[in-house]
Design an enzyme around this catalytic site. Structure first.
Site, PDB file in Angstrom:
ATOM      1  N   GLU A   1      29.056   4.728  39.233  1.00 45.14           N
ATOM      2  CA  GLU A   1      27.759   4.518  39.870  1.00 45.14           C
ATOM      3  C   GLU A   1      26.725   4.072  38.848  1.00 45.14           C
ATOM      4  OE1 GLU A   1      28.456   8.279  42.851  1.00 45.14           O
ATOM      5  OE2 GLU A   1      26.645   8.185  41.637  1.00 45.14           O
TER       6      GLU A   1
ATOM      7  N   CYS B   1      19.995   3.652  35.398  1.00 48.74           N
ATOM      8  CA  CYS B   1      20.713   4.882  35.077  1.00 48.74           C
ATOM      9  C   CYS B   1      22.193   4.519  35.027  1.00 48.74           C
ATOM     10  CB  CYS B   1      20.405   5.915  36.167  1.00 48.74           C
ATOM     11  SG  CYS B   1      21.339   7.430  36.023  1.00 48.74           S
TER      12      CYS B   1
ATOM     13  N   CYS C   1      34.140  13.485  34.644  1.00 52.17           N
ATOM     14  CA  CYS C   1      33.558  14.243  33.537  1.00 52.17           C
ATOM     15  C   CYS C   1      34.386  15.507  33.352  1.00 52.17           C
ATOM     16  CB  CYS C   1      32.116  14.619  33.873  1.00 52.17           C
ATOM     17  SG  CYS C   1      31.269  15.532  32.557  1.00 52.17           S
TER      18      CYS C   1
ATOM     19  N   CYS D   1      30.230  21.275  35.217  1.00 46.96           N
ATOM     20  CA  CYS D   1      28.997  21.959  35.664  1.00 46.96           C
ATOM     21  C   CYS D   1      29.100  22.205  37.172  1.00 46.96           C
ATOM     22  CB  CYS D   1      27.768  21.113  35.342  1.00 46.96           C
ATOM     23  SG  CYS D   1      27.565  20.828  33.572  1.00 46.96           S
TER      24      CYS D   1
ATOM     25  N   CYS E   1      27.340  19.860  39.923  1.00 45.31           N
ATOM     26  CA  CYS E   1      27.381  18.404  39.730  1.00 45.31           C
ATOM     27  C   CYS E   1      28.558  17.768  40.460  1.00 45.31           C
ATOM     28  CB  CYS E   1      27.466  18.110  38.237  1.00 45.31           C
ATOM     29  SG  CYS E   1      27.566  16.349  37.884  1.00 45.31           S
TER      30      CYS E   1
ATOM     31  N   CYS F   1      23.681  12.309  41.075  1.00 44.57           N
ATOM     32  CA  CYS F   1      24.772  11.978  40.177  1.00 44.57           C
ATOM     33  C   CYS F   1      26.159  12.196  40.800  1.00 44.57           C
ATOM     34  CB  CYS F   1      24.571  12.874  38.971  1.00 44.57           C
ATOM     35  SG  CYS F   1      25.809  12.830  37.763  1.00 44.57           S
TER      36      CYS F   1
END
Ligand code: SAH
Length: 343
Positions: A94, A107, A114, A118, A121, A332
């Site tokens: 993205e 961004c 990832c 977290c 997220c 995100c």
């Protein structure tokens, strides 16, 4: 793309000059190519019409520009645009365009997925799939630059930029190159979950890039619940390395604080944050948590303002980050997440 092809968008001007000279081409061809890639945002080498056909054909056998193509584009009423871009290996990332009155930021994502996990997220859901190459990071900015002039770049999309530091630094150098987009170092921000050794490395490079640190809680117990990385690098080590960053670069740090109703939004939480950051040259960005995917409860607007008030009272420089693109999947990792669910 075959194995031996590289990304032109991830190649520095000096490197391209050296490669072309070894191949018997004049040095100035490199600058022509660099201009096509970074100023004209060319998508195909065949578009580079001031190069002889033989040179274009030879380049095509060795390079692709960045290999990105658009899968989906959502446009918000506030002007924010979110792109899902496909990479050469069919993975996707993205990229978000965020216009404001005095600047236009992109961004970018630095990884597919990832590894940091977290809990709030959306990107964490898929784990780490792979690092992006510098050309794929620069390519995201080039993609947006085809439609809108870009003044700032923030590494706040998918992934942890400091876990892919060498490709991220290469991308930063190329974005900054005066022969290309020439985006000032101070207009580029890296956002990290708090990888202490990498923050130290970055500080010691003495670059003028901005640093944003995702804090989200001011005591170790709460932060470890949200962010597993806190067990490896607890708050004391994080704040210590952030002081080093400020001392080494002279730049103020931004701390991101995602406000979660009933979890980190009390008077006591504001007090803990005030204590942790007392005397620190920093700025606190309070972001009402986006409940999509995470399921964490979002505080009401009044609670968000009240929390910021409490930070002011404790002498902290703080503001609410205005939510952008709330009518599209702008948090995100959300758009990719939804796109994967569909497929
Ligand atoms: N890995 C980097 C950068 C990517 S995320 C980092 O951790 O900083 C960019 C920012 O969005 C981070 O501050 C991240 O914590 C925040 N974020 C992620 N999901 C969120 C959500 N659901 N609500 C609010 N902020 C979120």
């Amino acid at each position: 793309m075959n194995r031996s092809q590289g990304f032109l968008a991830g190649c520095k001007l000096k490197e391209l000059e050296d490669i072309l000279v070894v191949q018997g081409l004049p040095r100035y061809r490199a600058r022509q190519i660099f201009t096509w890639v970074h100023r004209h945002c060319a998508l195909e080498i065949s578009d580079m019409i001031n190069l002889p056909r033989t040179v274009r054909e030879s380049l095509e056998s060795q390079w692709i520009i960045h290999g990105l193509c658009e899968v989906e584009r959502q446009v918000s009423q506030d002007g924010t645009e979110k792109f899902l871009l496909r990479l050469v290996d069919n993975q996707s990332v993205e990229t978000v365009y965020i216009p404001e009155s005095d600047r236009a930021a992109v961004c970018v994502s630095s990884q597919v997925g990832c590894a940091l996990g977290c809990s709030f997220c959306a990107t964490a859901c898929s784990g780490l799939i792979r690092n992006l190459r510098a050309g794929e990071i620069v390519g995201q900015v080039l993609w947006i630059n085809r439609f809108h002039p870009v003044s700032n770049v923030v590494f706040m999309g998918m992934g942890e930029p400091l876990a892919n530091l060498s490709e991220v630094l290469r991308a930063v150098e190329i974005l900054n190159s005066p022969a290309g987009m020439g985006i000032g170092m101070r207009r580029i921000t890296l956002s990290t979950c708090g990888l202490v050794p990498e923050i130290r490395r970055l500080a010691d490079l003495g670059l003028q890039v901005g640093l944003a640190v995702s804090l989200h809680a001011a005591d170790d117990e709460k932060r470890s619940q949200l962010m597993p990385i806190n067990r490896r690098y607890p708050l004391a080590s994080l704040v210590e390395v952030c002081s080093h960053y400020v001392a080494a670069t002279g730049r103020r740090i931004t701390f991101e604080y995602a406000l979660i109703a009933g979890f980190n939004d009390s008077e006591g939480d504001a007090e803990a944050l005030g204590q942790l950051l007392r005397g620190f040259n920093c700025y606190v960005n309070v972001i009402p948590v986006n409940p999509a995917v995470s399921g964490f409860p979002r505080p009401v607007d009044a609670a968000v303002s009240l929390f910021v008030e409490k930070l002011f009272e404790r002498g902290l420089n703080a503001a609410v980050r205005r939510e952008r693109g709330s009518d599209i999947d702008a948090a995100c990792g959300q758009l990719r997440h939804r796109s994967l669910e569909k497929s």
